[in-house]
Motif scaffolding. Structure first.
Motif, PDB file in Angstrom:
ATOM      1  N   LYS A  89     -22.719   7.175  73.621  1.00 39.64           N
ATOM      2  CA  LYS A  89     -21.356   6.672  73.715  1.00 39.64           C
ATOM      3  C   LYS A  89     -20.814   6.412  72.316  1.00 39.64           C
ATOM      4  N   GLU A  90     -19.574   6.788  72.085  1.00 41.99           N
ATOM      5  CA  GLU A  90     -18.949   6.562  70.788  1.00 41.99           C
ATOM      6  C   GLU A  90     -18.432   5.128  70.694  1.00 41.99           C
ATOM      7  N   ALA A  91     -18.720   4.478  69.564  1.00 41.63           N
ATOM      8  CA  ALA A  91     -18.248   3.111  69.355  1.00 41.63           C
ATOM      9  C   ALA A  91     -18.287   2.773  67.875  1.00 41.63           C
ATOM     10  N   ASN A  92     -17.242   2.135  67.402  1.00 39.54           N
ATOM     11  CA  ASN A  92     -17.193   1.589  66.045  1.00 39.54           C
ATOM     12  C   ASN A  92     -17.175   0.076  66.187  1.00 39.54           C
ATOM     13  N   PHE A  93     -18.280  -0.573  65.867  1.00 38.70           N
ATOM     14  CA  PHE A  93     -18.408  -2.005  66.127  1.00 38.70           C
ATOM     15  C   PHE A  93     -17.445  -2.848  65.299  1.00 38.70           C
ATOM     16  N   ASN A  94     -16.892  -2.298  64.227  1.00 34.62           N
ATOM     17  CA  ASN A  94     -15.882  -3.037  63.479  1.00 34.62           C
ATOM     18  C   ASN A  94     -14.576  -3.147  64.261  1.00 34.62           C
ATOM     19  N   ASP A  95     -14.392  -2.281  65.237  1.00 34.16           N
ATOM     20  CA  ASP A  95     -13.240  -2.342  66.141  1.00 34.16           C
ATOM     21  C   ASP A  95     -13.690  -3.079  67.398  1.00 34.16           C
ATOM     22  N   ILE A 132     -25.829  -5.079  59.383  1.00 35.19           N
ATOM     23  CA  ILE A 132     -25.873  -4.989  57.923  1.00 35.19           C
ATOM     24  C   ILE A 132     -24.629  -4.303  57.377  1.00 35.19           C
ATOM     25  N   TYR A 133     -24.096  -3.353  58.134  1.00 36.80           N
ATOM     26  CA  TYR A 133     -23.014  -2.498  57.654  1.00 36.80           C
ATOM     27  C   TYR A 133     -21.641  -2.902  58.192  1.00 36.80           C
ATOM     28  N   LEU A 134     -21.565  -3.984  58.946  1.00 43.90           N
ATOM     29  CA  LEU A 134     -20.293  -4.390  59.533  1.00 43.90           C
ATOM     30  C   LEU A 134     -19.499  -5.276  58.582  1.00 43.90           C
ATOM     31  N   ASP A 135     -18.199  -5.354  58.812  1.00 46.12           N
ATOM     32  CA  ASP A 135     -17.320  -6.181  57.995  1.00 46.12           C
ATOM     33  C   ASP A 135     -17.653  -7.660  58.185  1.00 46.12           C
ATOM     34  N   GLU A 136     -17.302  -8.456  57.204  1.00 49.73           N
ATOM     35  CA  GLU A 136     -17.569  -9.893  57.274  1.00 49.73           C
ATOM     36  C   GLU A 136     -16.902 -10.503  58.496  1.00 49.73           C
ATOM     37  N   GLY A 137     -17.646 -11.314  59.206  1.00 51.45           N
ATOM     38  CA  GLY A 137     -17.136 -11.972  60.401  1.00 51.45           C
ATOM     39  C   GLY A 137     -17.357 -11.188  61.677  1.00 51.45           C
ATOM     40  N   VAL A 138     -17.570  -9.889  61.562  1.00 52.72           N
ATOM     41  CA  VAL A 138     -17.738  -9.060  62.761  1.00 52.72           C
ATOM     42  C   VAL A 138     -19.068  -9.320  63.468  1.00 52.72           C
TER      43      VAL A 138
END
Length: 219
Positions: A89-95, A132-138
């Motif tokens: 499944k496609e997903a961008n965890f920052n979104d 590790i690779y997500l934006d701060e707060g995410v």
């Protein structure tokens, strides 16, 4: 590679442990995560989903088609039947909004099907080296999101199920770097988990970027 092997063995032990929590042979474990885990899923009644960036999902599909299935065509049938391989499944965890939509599509819709026949469900969300690779707060917000969707899944399962003994359990299993936990402070880990809707069950600190390993139960 030794660290990857040890994490894979650890994930297998966690799946086995949670599968054995019930006296039923019909446990259905739905896993979501960011890595193509080396999990021996044939040991479990397992329905698996793997979430990753769109370009990574595309690359994995091409790799499976061009190499693995080409060399071992019999595995294609198993993959199509979802016996051994996770559904990509496609997903961008920052979104976070898009991630919620994907998770709800898996966990909430799953509980609407075959209600009369299903008995026990254990939903386990796996994270390996993604925060590790997500934006701060995410990462903090993602923990909140996951626990919220699992609670909705539990509520929907209880409401829709025709058997009073049926229940849905929700767990988080991770080898990652969580926010608000400096170093390997287990007390801070308890606080972080409680503030995002989880009860910490196991916690281990180790060297490396993905320094936190543990298990939590949704509350």
């Amino acid at each position: 590679l030794p660290e990857v092997v040890s994490r894979s063995r650890w994930y297998n032990r966690i799946l086995q442990r949670n599968s054995n929590r019930r006296n039923s042979n019909n446990d259905d474990i739905t896993t979501t995560g960011n890595a193509f885990f080396n999990i021996t899923s044939t040991n479990y009644d397992l329905e698996a989903y793997e979430l990753d960036l769109p370009e990574v999902v595309s690359a994995k599909r091409k790799l499976l088609s061009s190499r693995l299935f080409h060399r071992r065509p019999w595995l294609q049938r198993k993959a199509n039947d979802n016996d051994e391989y996770p559904k990509l499944k496609e997903a961008n965890f920052n979104d976070l909004n898009a991630t919620r939509t994907v998770l709800e599509g898996i966990l909430l819709n799953d509980n609407k099907n075959d209600d009369a026949e299903r008995e026990d469900v254990t939903n386990i969300i796996l994270f390996e080296g993604v925060m590790i690779y997500l934006d701060e707060g995410v990462p903090h917000a993602l923990l909140e999101l996951c626990s919220d969707v699992l609670r909705k899944s539990q509520l929907g399962y209880t409401t829709n199920s025709s058997t009073s003994s049926s229940a849905a359990l929700g767990y988080l299993c991770y080898a990652d770097r969580l926010e608000n936990i400096p170093g390997g402070d287990e007390d801070a880990a308890h606080v972080e988990m409680e503030s995002t809707g989880w009860e910490l069950v196991d916690f281990l600190s180790k060297p490396g970027l993905a320094r936190h390993m543990g298990v939590a139960r949704v509350v």
